[in-house]
Scaffold this motif. Structure first.
Motif, PDB file in Angstrom:
ATOM      1  N   LEU A 136      45.982  43.585  37.468  1.00 19.52           N
ATOM      2  CA  LEU A 136      45.278  43.765  36.205  1.00 19.52           C
ATOM      3  C   LEU A 136      43.786  43.828  36.475  1.00 19.52           C
ATOM      4  O   LEU A 136      43.270  43.123  37.351  1.00 19.52           O
ATOM      5  N   ALA A 137      43.082  44.674  35.723  1.00 17.26           N
ATOM      6  CA  ALA A 137      41.631  44.774  35.842  1.00 17.26           C
ATOM      7  C   ALA A 137      40.989  43.884  34.789  1.00 17.26           C
ATOM      8  O   ALA A 137      41.180  44.100  33.591  1.00 17.26           O
ATOM      9  N   LEU A 138      40.239  42.876  35.218  1.00 15.96           N
ATOM     10  CA  LEU A 138      39.584  41.928  34.312  1.00 15.96           C
ATOM     11  C   LEU A 138      38.083  42.174  34.330  1.00 15.96           C
ATOM     12  O   LEU A 138      37.429  41.987  35.360  1.00 15.96           O
ATOM     13  N   SER A 139      37.522  42.610  33.187  1.00 17.82           N
ATOM     14  CA  SER A 139      36.075  42.812  33.107  1.00 17.82           C
ATOM     15  C   SER A 139      35.396  41.485  32.768  1.00 17.82           C
ATOM     16  O   SER A 139      35.925  40.663  32.021  1.00 17.82           O
ATOM     17  N   ILE A 140      34.200  41.285  33.306  1.00 20.43           N
ATOM     18  CA  ILE A 140      33.518  39.997  33.246  1.00 20.43           C
ATOM     19  C   ILE A 140      33.058  39.607  31.850  1.00 20.43           C
ATOM     20  O   ILE A 140      32.869  38.438  31.542  1.00 20.43           O
TER      21      ILE A 140
END
Length: 348
Positions: A8-12
């Motif tokens: 999964l891509a988790l943006s800050i």
């Protein structure tokens, strides 16, 4: 490549908020919470600085998106941003706007390219972005803009708040309350309901979703004695939906729509404005509810809370909602699992 094989891509999110620390906390709980692998789009130096501030030992590894799954159990995978971020917990800084937006852009691009199973976003704050020139009304609308640009056609985003006991959708979202009666139309309700029913069926695995449509006015207008919008706008929308074969019921008085017996009669409540949907969702499951954006060509989930500047950097932020968002994003990417049961199913 299936959602189970990629991360999964988790943006800050806004780095001055609790995004960095709930990302750290989620990774540290990866075994206990049985988390799917994710990678964080962030400035590695800021993540390391926040971990030191919190007094926690977190090994960080800089990776490319496709390498995250193989490193996740040993270190927090971070895909470095091109811009540096300022570590100023509790003090939002417009200088971080470019990195905040870059993280969102790249998470979406990774997902659309097949390098990520889903986009999960930590909270952003609008004012620092507006101060830096950002013009989208909010996070959801910006994601729709990115999706529209990708497919070359307009995308209508629908915000779904999903918790263990309740799902709600606000038909109008980030507008002043005084604007709601002016912007609410039968067409908008029908479009929102269609997208909601479609995604509940195709992503949540609910064969025939039951939609409860809330009224706008007290007592759903009570026959026109407390406003005419319910009969003039909402009722025709419900009739149109039923004519299409969608199981919709309403307009229903909002003050009796959210108790336990009422919740057992529907799979989602469509509400006419932001707080009508978010207050019951957060009251029932503040630390567990997940914000899901329906209607996009990719899966997007997010915690249901904001940046919490007042507690940022203090080590007291809870990662429960982010953990729930990561799990739900993974589940939805896995091909139509019903990740959150309805109250009637929970009681069986």
């Amino acid at each position: 490549m299936s959602g189970a094989e990629i991360s999964l891509a988790l943006s800050i999110g806004d780095p001055s908020g609790i995004g960095p620390e709930i990302a750290i906390a989620a990774w540290r709980a990866r075994h206990l919470s049985a988390l799917p692998p994710f990678y964080l789009l962030a400035d590695p130096a800021l993540v390391a600085a926040r971990a030191r501030r919190l007094g926690v030992d977190v090994p960080i590894i800089e990776i490319s998106p496709t390498d995250a799954a193989g490193t996740f159990h040993d270190a927090l995978p971070v895909v470095p941003l091109r811009v540096r971020l300022v570590d100023s917990p509790g003090l939002p800084d417009p200088a971080n706007a470019a990195g905040t937006i870059e993280a969102i852009d790249r998470a979406v691009a990774d997902c659309l390219a097949g390098h990520a199973a889903a986009v999960v976003t930590c909270p952003i704050a609008k004012k620092p972005l507006y101060d830096a020139g950002f013009r989208s009304p909010g996070h959801t609308e910006y994601l729709a803009h990115l999706a529209s640009r990708h497919i070359g056609a307009d995308v209508t985003p629908v915000m779904l708040l999903a918790g263990p006991e309740l799902r709600t959708v606000p038909v109008t979202i980030h507008i002043p309350l005084a604007e709601v009666p002016r912007q609410l139309t039968s067409e908008l309700i029908v479009t929102t309901a269609r997208i909601t029913a479609h995604d509940l069926a195709n992503r949540f695995g609910i064969a025939r979703p039951r939609l409860a449509i809330a009224g706008l006015n007290p007592h759903a207008g009570e026959g026109g004695t407390m406003g005419h919008e319910d009969d003039r706008i909402i009722r025709p929308a419900v009739e149109a939906l039923r004519a299409e074969g969608i199981d919709a019921n309403g307009p229903l008085p909002a003050d009796t729509l959210f108790h336990a017996r009422a919740r057992a009669t529907y799979d989602v409540a469509l509400c006419m404005y932001h707080d009508q949907a978010l207050i019951p969702a957060k009251a029932l499951a503040f630390d567990e509810a997940v914000n899901v954006t329906l209607g996009l060509p990719f899966i997007r989930t997010s915690p249901d809370h904001g940046t919490a500047f007042d507690i940022a950097g203090k080590g007291i932020a809870r990662a429960d909602s982010l953990i729930a968002a990561l799990k739900l994003g993974h589940s939805l990417a896995g091909g139509g699992m019903k990740a959150i049961p309805t109250p009637t199913e929970t009681a069986r």
